[in-house]
Design an enzyme around this catalytic site. Structure first.
Site, short mmCIF file in Angstrom:
data_model
loop_
_atom_site.label_atom_id
_atom_site.label_comp_id
_atom_site.label_asym_id
_atom_site.label_seq_id
_atom_site.Cartn_x
_atom_site.Cartn_y
_atom_site.Cartn_z
CE LYS A 109 -8.41 1.16 10.14
NZ LYS A 109 -8.27 -0.53 10.25
CE LYS B 117 0.00 -1.46 12.63
NZ LYS B 117 -1.33 -2.17 12.07
CE LYS C 175 0.02 2.37 6.57
NZ LYS C 175 -1.10 1.04 6.72
N1 AQP Z 1 -2.62 4.61 3.48
C1 AQP Z 1 -3.12 3.57 2.81
N2 AQP Z 1 -3.45 3.71 1.40
C2 AQP Z 1 -3.73 2.73 0.60
N3 AQP Z 1 -4.22 1.71 1.04
C3 AQP Z 1 -4.28 1.74 2.60
N4 AQP Z 1 -4.67 0.54 3.53
C4 AQP Z 1 -4.56 0.99 4.63
N5 AQP Z 1 -3.87 2.41 4.77
C5 AQP Z 1 -3.75 2.56 3.36
C6 AQP Z 1 -5.55 -0.72 3.27
O1 AQP Z 1 -6.74 -0.56 3.82
C7 AQP Z 1 -7.04 -2.33 4.05
C8 AQP Z 1 -7.52 -2.06 5.56
O2 AQP Z 1 -6.26 -1.81 6.33
P1 AQP Z 1 -6.39 -2.47 7.64
O3 AQP Z 1 -7.53 -1.60 8.54
O4 AQP Z 1 -6.59 -3.92 8.02
O5 AQP Z 1 -4.95 -2.50 8.41
P2 AQP Z 1 -3.63 -1.47 8.34
O6 AQP Z 1 -3.09 -1.37 7.01
O7 AQP Z 1 -3.26 -1.40 9.56
O8 AQP Z 1 -4.72 0.22 8.41
P3 AQP Z 1 -3.65 1.40 8.87
O9 AQP Z 1 -4.69 2.42 8.80
O10 AQP Z 1 -2.46 1.55 8.30
O11 AQP Z 1 -3.72 0.99 10.49
P4 AQP Z 1 -2.55 1.40 11.28
O12 AQP Z 1 -2.50 2.77 11.97
O13 AQP Z 1 -2.74 0.56 12.55
O14 AQP Z 1 -1.31 1.19 10.70
C9 AQP Z 1 -5.87 -2.99 3.54
O15 AQP Z 1 -6.00 -3.46 2.33
C10 AQP Z 1 -4.46 -1.84 3.51
O16 AQP Z 1 -3.75 -2.21 2.66
#
Ligand code: AQP
Length: 350
Positions: A214, A118, A211
């Site tokens: 978001k 990040k 992955k």
């Molecule tokens: N691709 C994924 N596959 C399975 N699980 C996922 N999670 C996120 N992406 C995947 C799980 O969703 C929960 C909430 O995630 P979060 O919003 O707290 O944080 P994150 O992991 O930062 O989400 P993103 O979508 O991956 O955001 P960015 O784009 O900022 O990197 C967690 O339990 C996570 O494991």
């Protein structure tokens, strides 16, 4: 204060909730409600760890906090039997994070791959909060002395750090912990990750090695929980595949990340194993499989999208759920913080 089995998990109110969040987290949130006391938290303090241009400013934070709450409930989380609230309402998270800042070691944080991803190349410009994110996450879990944490595969390393922090606290303060009546010397449990199902790491629809996220600039890389049927169909039909037909056995998915991902998504949504999905679709063309996947995705996600829409249209109702949940969460967190302060040696109001 007896140790009870308790589930805690958090989701950041940032950007678009997607199928990865649903299959990696929400599906397990709902299952665990049958067997555990659960606390599900919209982690708004984590959301502000990146630049305001990334999280979108105050109005967007408020909107996203309500949207994540709506997604929990629309996916089947029960805010009456369990607890749903937003992190910033319970001060114990920040208080315990400070104590943990003094327990955790720089070397531990320097290994966190999510910070490296990040922060990118310009680490000097990253916020201190982004670096410290996993320490706050440990406090989120341990202020409830939670024992189980349902998360996607990407959070495994942070969970390991939470265990390290809990263990070091228990070691550093072992005598004081016993002196305060915790005879087994364990004040904080070592929380277990709950990473189960065929879709613990849902990948981008455009690149099976990345992955689903978001923050991906391509909306076609993910299925958002708010996408309508037409959008879901278009995204799945455009999803990257390879020229081979689907294999009949799981071994045949090796080295084929896009095929593996789509089969995993089908399995996660249907409740089947990947082997069962391949028994049905193996040997066939991707186009037939994609049609079946569209139908399944729309059947599963359309009711969630419409319930989310209904809930976010009534922000007072959503806020009242968060306020009620925060009161119940605070009662638990306050007990932990009183004991933690006594153990550390802080004088407090009686
Ligand atoms: N691709 C994924 N596959 C399975 N699980 C996922 N999670 C996120 N992406 C995947 C799980 O969703 C929960 C909430 O995630 P979060 O919003 O707290 O944080 P994150 O992991 O930062 O989400 P993103 O979508 O991956 O955001 P960015 O784009 O900022 O990197 C967690 O339990 C996570 O494991």
């Amino acid at each position: 204060m007896a140790m009870v089995e308790r589930v805690f998990s958090g989701v950041q109110p940032t950007g678009n909730l997607h199928l990865g969040n649903y299959l990696g987290a929400f599906v397990n949130f709902v299952k665990l409600q049958e067997t555990h006391n659960c606390i599900y938290c919209v982690v708004d303090m984590h959301a502000i760890t990146q630049g305001v241009d990334v999280w979108g400013g105050p109005a967007e934070l408020t909107r996203c906090t309500r949207e994540v709450t709506a997604a929990f409930i629309a996916s089947g989380v029960d805010p009456k039997k369990h607890i749903v609230f937003n992190q910033s309402q319970v001060t114990g998270h920040a208080e315990l994070a400070w104590i943990f800042n003094c327990v955790a070691r720089m070397g531990w944080l320097n290994r966190m791959t999510q910070f490296k991803d990040k922060a990118g190349k310009d680490r000097e410009a990253a916020s201190v909060g982004l670096y410290d994110y996993p320490v706050l996450m440990a406090a989120d879990i341990l202020v409830y002395r939670a024992t189980h944490v349902p998360v996607g595969e990407d959070q495994k390393q942070h969970l390991e750090l939470s265990r390290d922090i809990a263990q070091k606290f228990n070691n550093d303060f072992a005598d004081s912990i016993r002196g305060h009546g915790f005879n087994d010397g364990l004040f904080f449990p070592l929380p277990e990750p709950v990473i189960t199902g065929p879709a613990t790491r849902v990948m981008s629809l455009r690149d099976g090695t990345k992955k689903m996220s978001k923050s991906d600039s391509s909306d076609n890389s993910r299925i958002n929980l708010t996408d309508d049927a037409e959008t879901i169909a278009a995204k799945i039909r455009k999803a990257k595949t390879d020229p081979e037909p689907l294999p009949s056995e799981e071994k045949g998915l090796e080295g084929r990340p896009e095929a593996d991902n789509l089969v995993g998504i089908y399995a996660g949504l249907s409740g089947l194993s990947k082997a069962q999905v391949l028994a049905e679709f193996g040997g066939g063309q991707f186009s037939n499989f994609k049609n079946a996947l569209v139908e399944l995705c729309v059947t599963k996600l359309a009711p969630i999208a419409s319930e989310m829409k209904r809930l976010v249209a009534n922000p007072d109702h959503v806020d009242s759920i968060l306020i009620d949940g925060a009161e119940r969460a605070e009662a638990i967190a306050t007990e932990t913080m009183k004991a933690a302060k006594d153990i550390v040696g802080f004088i407090r109001k009686r």
